[in-house]
Design an enzyme around this catalytic site. Structure first.
Site, short mmCIF file in Angstrom:
data_model
loop_
_atom_site.label_atom_id
_atom_site.label_comp_id
_atom_site.label_asym_id
_atom_site.label_seq_id
_atom_site.Cartn_x
_atom_site.Cartn_y
_atom_site.Cartn_z
N HIS A 159 54.96 38.59 44.40
CA HIS A 159 53.69 38.80 43.70
C HIS A 159 52.74 37.63 43.88
CE1 HIS A 159 51.13 39.44 39.98
NE2 HIS A 159 51.13 40.64 40.51
N TYR B 198 37.54 42.84 39.25
CA TYR B 198 38.56 42.01 38.61
C TYR B 198 38.11 40.55 38.67
CZ TYR B 198 42.13 45.76 38.87
OH TYR B 198 42.84 46.92 38.73
#
Length: 711
Positions: free
Chosen positions: A435, A468
């Site tokens: 991630h 975002y």
């Protein structure tokens, strides 16, 4: 401290529902432009879909497991709380939707149904249905020997149709084909021309059901009611040694198609005989799965609700900013070599990153590119630059995470495309999701390899970078870059162990170092010095780290938290969390950046992170946090955090009862942090241009980068 878990920790599922209530508050806020309020209904609905597919599914599995083991479980009690909360939110959603439709009418925008069509629009829609819509529709006829559950698309909207004749009922399902046709259709202007008419695909199909079915079925009347099925998003992937990870993921995706139903949302006006038929076909016996709703489902499509009216019905655009650091040079690597650069999306242009990768694809000095890919855009310029780099003889390594939830199929396809182009593709470590947000580029300069790296909080995705908020650090600090290279080596060779002097790397040393950083603040507070911790995270649910924050609070450390989503920590518990304040900001952009600031006796250690404080991120994923050493960039981050902590417009206070009160403004000037950050960064870049111009006339030495103290 003797914590009682019921009082010391909030269930993450209930905290998540509290977050989604904050999204619904935006749809309620009269100061938000009207069309944006409608779109927040779509965001709320999309969030709720994922909540059931993932979190409710996990609770249901826990209930099933406890029943098999004949043991007691709190999961049933939690499920009851979830059901009560969901039904309350659904009722509020329906009420807000009704009010927003009235507001649209006041502005001459009418979302009409099939019963409100004029003759002109009726005829126009029949032609539209014939020419554009019918080709995408194939009704599923329900019979005694046909399983309905195997053929339904997860989270798609269906019309459950009943054909009535004298002696029988015939049922069919018609999927609303939103993947092929826009959900909203703007009707041609009639009279008066000032009115704008929109209609949903659902209602076009209702209007034309006779055209669809009468050529093949005899019936006296026809009814149609909407429904939507949500399945368990998890799937069983056996750990078989003779299968590659790619093969396992492909099989797992097929299993998801027939996964256990976890929610059936249906029109509460649906007759009992139709609901009973659907429940039987789907094998649903528990009422926990049933959510009565309104006439329409899959409100996630409302995220793209059109604006046929005036511009003021939408947010005014905030122009993305150029980076003075990158603009100083035509070559991205020369720019980074002159000093660290920080970008803050969506306030800054994401094209600075894509331009760096594009240049790397043909720069003769570049020898290799390594990158982590978790979620990328469908039409990704980054991916095409990687393939261009291979054509130019560069060594390109892409670590693609196949288990990025709901992007698995997309990433499998990119794996095929990149591999065929000659990119060396890795899928990380089977037991750990990758991630981290890393990109490493090696250039040959003066006979040596010099490294340039990107470390960020967000994905390399041109689409999400527009909505975002994320931070990206570009640095040529060779000590940090070599540690980034070590992370790539660990992904390829997971049995190696390295010591990181700068980076915090999950699952290898992040928990240990985070604990040490908190302990240092506790020690400073107990010695009578100033001690403070400021965290900005998406989610805070790891109980060990929450307990450390409680310990810090009891020692007198001032803890300020900005948590967008789940927060299991309970603030303001007398004697335990008195010194902890928590806010959450929900506004036009999704708060996604992750930052940590530790006072450290005035040193102000600042970290940019890819990880939330969840057990999975700390212990079961490859995650990277980097210290920020450049004084100007440190101050930029601290200033931005202060703007967010001072938000009195979109900040909600996270309290013990999860009631989401807006922070009171009092007599203070209005601060809307996302707007204030754009203004701050605009001024920052102007000043940076002036500073760079002044630096170009001087010969100041480059700063030394201190080592992060080993814990």
């Amino acid at each position: 401290m003797s914590p009682n878990s019921d009082k010391m920790f909030i269930d993450k599922e209930l905290s998540w529902l509290s977050f989604n209530e904050r999204v619904l508050q935006e749809a309620c806020d009269s100061e938000v432009p009207l069309v944006e309020r409608v779109r927040f209904l779509g965001i709320f609905s999309s969030n709720m879909d994922e909540f059931f597919r993932v979190r409710v599914a996990q609770v249901r599995r826990s209930i099933m497991l406890s029943s098999l083991q004949d043991g007691r479980s709190n999961s049933r009690h939690l499920m009851a709380k979830i059901q009560t909360r969901v039904l309350a939110l659904q009722e509020r959603f329906d009420s807000i939707y009704t009010e927003l439709m009235r507001e649209l009418i006041r502005r001459n925008i009418l979302l009409i149904n099939e019963g409100q069509l004029s003759d002109f629009h009726s005829q126009w829609l029949r032609v539209y249905f014939r020419d554009h819509l019918k080709r995408h529709i194939a009704p599923l006829i329900i019979g005694n020997h046909r399983s309905m559950v195997k053929h339904l698309t997860d989270n798609a909207t269906y019309l459950a149709v009943c054909l009535h004749s004298k002696d029988r009922r015939q049922y069919a399902l018609v999927e609303v084909p939103t993947k092929n046709v826009p959900r909203f259709v703007e009707l041609p202007t009639g009279k008066p021309k000032s009115k704008k008419y929109l209609i949903l695909l659902d209602n076009i199909i209702r209007h034309c059901l006779d055209d669809l079915l009468s050529p093949f079925f005899e019936y006296e009347s026809i009814d149609a009611y909407s429904m939507k099925l949500t399945r368990d998003a998890e799937f069983d992937i056996a750990d078989e040694l003779d299968q590659s990870q790619l093969e396992k993921m492909t099989r797992g995706l097929k299993q998801r198609l027939t996964a256990e139903p976890v929610r059936l949302v249906y029109d509460r006006q649906m007759p009992e005989h139709m609901l009973a038929m659907i429940k039987e076909q789907l094998g649903i016996s528990s009422t926990e799965c049933l959510v009565p709703g309104g006439r329409y489902h899959s409100f996630k499509d409302f995220i793209a609700f059109p604006n046929p009216g005036r511009k003021y019905l939408e947010n005014a655009k905030l122009p993305a900013l150029d980076s003075a650091g990158f603009q100083r040079c035509s070559n991205s690597f020369d720019a980074i070599a002159r000093g660290d650069i920080m970008l803050n999306y969506p306030y800054h242009k994401f094209s600075h990153f894509t331009e760096m990768v594009r240049q790397a694809a043909y720069d003769p000095a570049v020898k290799f590119i390594k990158i982590n890919l978790y979620r990328v855009a469908k039409k990704s310029r980054v991916m095409h630059s990687l393939m261009d780099a291979v054509k130019n003889g560069k060594q390109v390594t892409a670590v693609i995470e196949l288990r990025a939830r709901f992007d698995e199929e997309h990433n499998i396809e990119w794996t095929r495309i990149l591999a065929e182009a000659g990119v060396k593709v890795h899928h990380g470590i089977p037991s750990l999701k990758v991630h981290s947000k890393l990109c490493l580029i090696g250039r040959e300069e003066q006979g040596e390899t010099r490294l340039y790296c990107h470390i960020g909080s967000g994905n390399f995705n041109e689409g999400t970078a527009k909505v975002y908020t994320d931070l990206s650090l570009f640095t040529a600090n060779q000590e940090i870059a070599r540690e980034v290279e070590q992370v790539f080596d660990l992904i390829e060779h997971p049995y190696r162990r390295d010591n990181f002097q700068h980076l915090l790397v999950s699952p290898f040393d992040a928990r240990q170092k985070l604990t040490a950083l908190i302990d240092r603040e506790i020690l400073n507070a107990r010695c009578g010095g100033k001690a403070a911790i400021t965290l900005k995270l998406n989610n805070l649910v790891d109980e060990q780290l929450i307990n450390k924050l409680y310990e810090a609070s009891m020692a007198g450390v001032g803890v300020k938290l900005i948590i967008r989503g789940m927060c299991s920590l309970v603030p303001q518990i007398p004697g335990i969390s008195d010194n902890i304040q928590v806010i959450s900001i929900v506004d036009r952009f999704l708060e996604h950046s992750r930052v940590m600031v530790f006072h450290a006796g005035g040193e102000n250690l600042v970290f940019l992170c890819s990880a939330d404080w969840m057990s999975r991120n700390i212990d079961s994923r490859i995650e990277v946090s980097t210290p920020i050493y450049d004084p100007d960039l440190k101050q930029m981050i601290i200033d931005i955090l202060q703007l967010q902590l001072g938000d009195n417009t979109k900040a909600r206070i996270i309290n013990r009862d999860q009631s989401n009160p807006y922070r009171g403004r009092g007599n203070k000037r209005k601060v809307r942090s996302q707007i204030a950050i754009h203004q701050y960064l605009s001024q920052y870049e102007k000043q940076a241009k002036a500073r760079i111009k002044a630096e170009e006339t001087s010969s100041e030495p480059k700063p030394n980068y201190p080592l992060l103290a080993a814990s």
